[in-house]
Design an enzyme around this catalytic site. Sequence first.
Site, PDB file in Angstrom:
ATOM      1  N   ASP A 105      37.285  -9.758  78.355  1.00 44.99           N
ATOM      2  CA  ASP A 105      36.563  -8.536  78.013  1.00 44.99           C
ATOM      3  C   ASP A 105      37.041  -7.362  78.857  1.00 44.99           C
ATOM      4  OD1 ASP A 105      35.017  -9.815  76.104  1.00 44.99           O
ATOM      5  OD2 ASP A 105      33.419 -10.320  77.526  1.00 44.99           O
ATOM      6  N   TYR A 114      37.162 -20.081  85.230  1.00 38.43           N
ATOM      7  CA  TYR A 114      36.829 -18.718  85.652  1.00 38.43           C
ATOM      8  C   TYR A 114      36.198 -18.748  87.038  1.00 38.43           C
ATOM      9  CZ  TYR A 114      37.392 -16.746  80.918  1.00 38.43           C
ATOM     10  OH  TYR A 114      37.883 -16.322  79.708  1.00 38.43           O
TER      11      TYR A 114
END
Length: 260
Positions: free
Chosen positions: A56, A118
């Site tokens: 994003d 992540y």
Amino acid sequence: MRDEHQRYCIEIAYKGTAYHGWQIQENAVSVQELVDKALTTILRQHIKTVGCGRTDTGVHARQLFAHFDIHHGQTDKLDIARVLNGLNSLLPNDIVIKDFFSVASDFHARFDAISRSYEYHIHFGKNPFLQGFSWQLRDRPDVGRMNAAAEIMMTYRDFSCFSKSHTQVYTNNCEITYAKWLWEADDVLVFYISANRFLRNMVRAIVGTLISIGNDSTKSADSIREIIESKNRSLAGTSVPACGLYLTKVSYKDIETLDS
């Protein structure tokens, strides 16, 4: 009969602050757009990459893979070292091509990936050296309670409650294989998470939910069950800022496929 093209893969890292994510966007600058332009310039033919996923706006990546095809007339004289140096000369300082190598003709950067990892970084107190790379908080959450909630979360598969609304995916099921908060150097709190796949905005929503549990002494770790089982995004925590999120590792089953 000779193949009409050779497939290549690149390993990329970037600071995402200035970009609207990895994937090409209309009326917004993305990392993929700049990488494709650089490849097209260096290789002198139109190149369109296929990434292992998307990040994003504002999210960083320490490792992201993308594949693309080069027509056979060019592969005969392709100098990998020259191409790699040329790409990094053209790209801005916040994007780097770390590796460039040939792969099997059926290799797919996205669909062949079996795991993605992540990290989310949080720091406490003002620190100019972490600005843009970590989320600053004032109050310290209960890390023990957050880790207990993270363990419970790993027993579930349907994570609709953490998905961005109106996304077109075939399933909201994901298999989370690791999820834990750890204190690191310089008083930085890092959330590590790995899964076979992630939904859009999923990690930032999970972090926001776990932080809300860690900051509210009236909430038990078990409260995450109601949130997940509701499949309702509005019951989960708010999405935390993008600045602290990093895509750190993408794994493939056949490591030899990624061997230069």
